[in-house]
Design a protein around this motif. Structure first.
Motif, short mmCIF file in Angstrom:
data_model
loop_
_atom_site.label_atom_id
_atom_site.label_comp_id
_atom_site.label_asym_id
_atom_site.label_seq_id
_atom_site.Cartn_x
_atom_site.Cartn_y
_atom_site.Cartn_z
N GLN A 139 -17.75 35.61 -13.37
CA GLN A 139 -18.77 35.69 -14.41
C GLN A 139 -19.42 34.19 -14.58
OE1 GLN A 139 -17.28 37.78 -17.65
NE2 GLN A 139 -15.84 39.15 -16.63
N GLY A 140 -18.80 33.07 -14.19
CA GLY A 140 -19.50 31.93 -14.18
C GLY A 140 -19.28 31.47 -15.64
N ARG A 141 -18.12 31.77 -16.26
CA ARG A 141 -17.94 31.45 -17.85
C ARG A 141 -18.04 29.81 -17.94
NH1 ARG A 141 -15.77 30.19 -22.27
NH2 ARG A 141 -13.63 30.45 -23.14
N LYS A 142 -18.79 29.36 -18.99
CA LYS A 142 -18.65 27.83 -19.15
C LYS A 142 -17.59 27.54 -20.21
CE LYS A 142 -23.05 25.81 -19.50
NZ LYS A 142 -23.88 25.07 -20.08
N ILE A 155 -21.38 31.54 -3.03
CA ILE A 155 -20.15 31.20 -2.25
C ILE A 155 -18.89 31.11 -2.89
CG2 ILE A 155 -21.92 29.51 -1.02
CD1 ILE A 155 -21.10 27.48 -2.58
N ILE A 156 -17.79 30.75 -2.18
CA ILE A 156 -16.53 31.09 -2.63
C ILE A 156 -16.12 29.25 -3.03
CG2 ILE A 156 -13.93 31.13 -2.10
CD1 ILE A 156 -15.08 32.92 0.22
N PRO A 157 -15.62 29.32 -4.27
CA PRO A 157 -15.57 27.86 -4.86
C PRO A 157 -13.94 27.34 -4.25
CG PRO A 157 -14.89 29.48 -6.26
CD PRO A 157 -15.42 30.14 -5.33
N LEU A 165 -17.49 27.04 -13.01
CA LEU A 165 -17.27 27.46 -11.74
C LEU A 165 -18.49 28.75 -11.31
CD1 LEU A 165 -13.61 27.57 -10.82
CD2 LEU A 165 -15.52 26.18 -9.47
N PRO A 166 -19.61 28.03 -11.18
CA PRO A 166 -20.63 29.15 -11.24
C PRO A 166 -20.88 29.78 -9.81
CG PRO A 166 -21.75 26.91 -11.05
CD PRO A 166 -20.12 26.84 -11.25
N ALA A 167 -19.58 30.24 -9.07
CA ALA A 167 -19.54 30.66 -7.55
C ALA A 167 -20.27 32.13 -7.48
CB ALA A 167 -18.11 31.09 -7.45
#
Length: 440
Positions: A351-354, A327-329, A320-322
């Motif tokens: 933090q956009g963790r994968k 932007i807001i996911p 979730l690379p918000a």
């Protein structure tokens, strides 16, 4: 603002007819200020400050107007709630009946073909409107129910799908196999990155699966791609189409809000039918399975939170690379904490963790991991497990406990405003511009 002084908050808080006139006068004054300035992408810092001040004044009045009159406005637009207007219909009617409250069709058309950074930002006024409508229990509940009704397109296509068990909507294909209907996302040109076309097709597809009496379970999966990097491989979703956003093609009403209150809401709660014979329940609900090949990024990851069973190939990942997009996911901020806890939610969103399917943390998002070659069989087994009326009844009660309608409505009210503000913030415009220039 130049000229006559803008009306005070008190002037839009009185009797509705007088308030309507006062708001329209203030909006006209703001329009006059903007007309004297260069186009939004050619303004100096001083011009931008003047435009922002003019907009801020009239937006404060819009908020005050709606705080005083939102239920009366909504009742007038919907015939005292006898008509069930969808988001776009409601906004269009409001622009005609209440001048200055939301942008006109002409204002939106002028912005439509401009890159996001060159727009005037009229959609922010739509965000204010839907923020106040959804915040009202009376009006907001009625609007949510209007959005749960099946679309005209789905009702038109239903006889053909019910008879053949298949339909090709363009970006989504449907195929019924036994009692299971498979929805295949097939925007192979953009790795199933969502835009208005895909949102339209997905809502129609979800409606068809829910309306079809022969369908007991729905499955959503990405199709085989032709994209040079993933040619011949299935991909679930690359999230929002950032190129389309940069070019101004991701509208608040037609995409952002319709997506959340349309097909995603229907995946969660079903479709609403007004039929006297349905005295025991007005909605038609069915269980749903998601199968993730490749990746579920952004909007794709958001979807997983409303499915009853999520499978993933062992080499797939979710993110979730918000923060990177700015932007807001969607409703992820609302649903993810319940599924995964607050700490994990912050790592994923902020933090956009994968998260790879085989990681221990993947259990918060994925129910079952399979070897890519065995995913087809795993999907079939999962769908078979979710068949039966007992599943539907228990699913209904789980959702009633987990996500009360009023709680969801309050979140969406705040989301309607905060998301549109993000869409027009300088940092987002800069990010989508750089993304588009990379040719990604």
């Amino acid at each position: 603002m130049s000229g006559a002084q803008p009306p005070t908050d008190h002037s839009v808080g009185g009797a509705l007819p007088d308030a309507v006139k006062a708001l329209a006068a203030a909006a006209d004054q703001t329009a006059a200020v903007l007309e004297k300035l260069p186009a939004s992408d050619r303004r100096t810092a001083q011009d931008r400050a003047a435009a922002a001040a003019a907009k801020a004044e009239v937006r404060a009045l819009r908020c005050a107007f709606l705080d005083a009159h939102v239920d009366a406005v909504y009742a007038e637009l919907t015939g005292d709630r006898a008509r069930h207007l969808r988001l776009d219909e409601l906004a269009e009617s409001a622009a005609i009946r209440f001048p200055g409250l939301v942008p006109t069709a002409e204002q939106l058309a002028a912005d439509r073909d401009r890159p996001q950074a060159a727009k005037e930002g009229h959609e922010i006024d739509q965000g204010i409107f839907f923020n106040r409508v959804l915040a009202s229990r009376t009006s907001g509940t009625h609007l949510l129910e209007a959005m749960l009704r099946p679309t005209e397109r789905a009702q038109r296509l239903l006889p053909g799908f019910a008879g053949t068990g298949s339909a090709d909507l363009g970006s989504v294909r449907l195929e019924r196999r036994g009692a299971v209907t498979h929805l295949t996302l097939c925007r192979d040109d953009c790795l199933n990155a969502e835009d208005g076309r895909q949102v339209e097709d997905m809502e129609t597809a979800v409606d068809l699966a829910l309306l079809d009496p022969a369908t007991e379970v729905g499955v959503v999966r990405g199709g085989v791609m032709t994209h040079r990097r993933y040619q011949g491989r299935r991909v679930f979703s690359a999230g929002i189409n950032l190129k389309t956003l940069h070019h101004g093609g991701i509208p608040l009403v037609g995409f952002i809000l319709r997506r959340e209150l349309g097909y995603i809401h229907k995946l969660q709660r079903g479709i609403l039918l007004d039929e006297p014979a349905r005295w025991s329940g007005r909605t038609v609900e069915k269980p749903w399975v998601a199968a993730v090949d490749g990746f579920a990024i952004g909007g794709g990851a958001q979807l997983l939170l409303v499915f009853d069973h999520v499978l993933a190939a062992a080499d797939a990942y979710v993110s979730l690379p918000a923060a990177q997009e700015g932007i807001i996911p969607g409703a992820s901020n609302f649903r993810l904490g319940r599924a995964a806890g607050t700490r994990f939610s912050r790592r994923l969103i902020l933090q956009g963790r994968k998260v790879w399917a085989t990681e221990p943390d993947a259990r918060y998002l994925i129910d079952e991991v399979a070897d890519p070659a065995a995913l087809d069989d795993a999907v079939d087994r999962a769908a078979e497990t979710l068949r039966g009326p007992t599943i539907v009844a228990n699913r209904h009660m789980l959702i009633a406990a987990e996500e009360p309608p009023d709680t969801f409505r309050h979140y969406m009210a705040e989301f309607a405003l905060q998301q549109v503000l993000r869409m027009y913030d300088d940092d987002v415009l800069d990010k989508v511009r750089r993304f588009s220039e990379r040719g990604a």
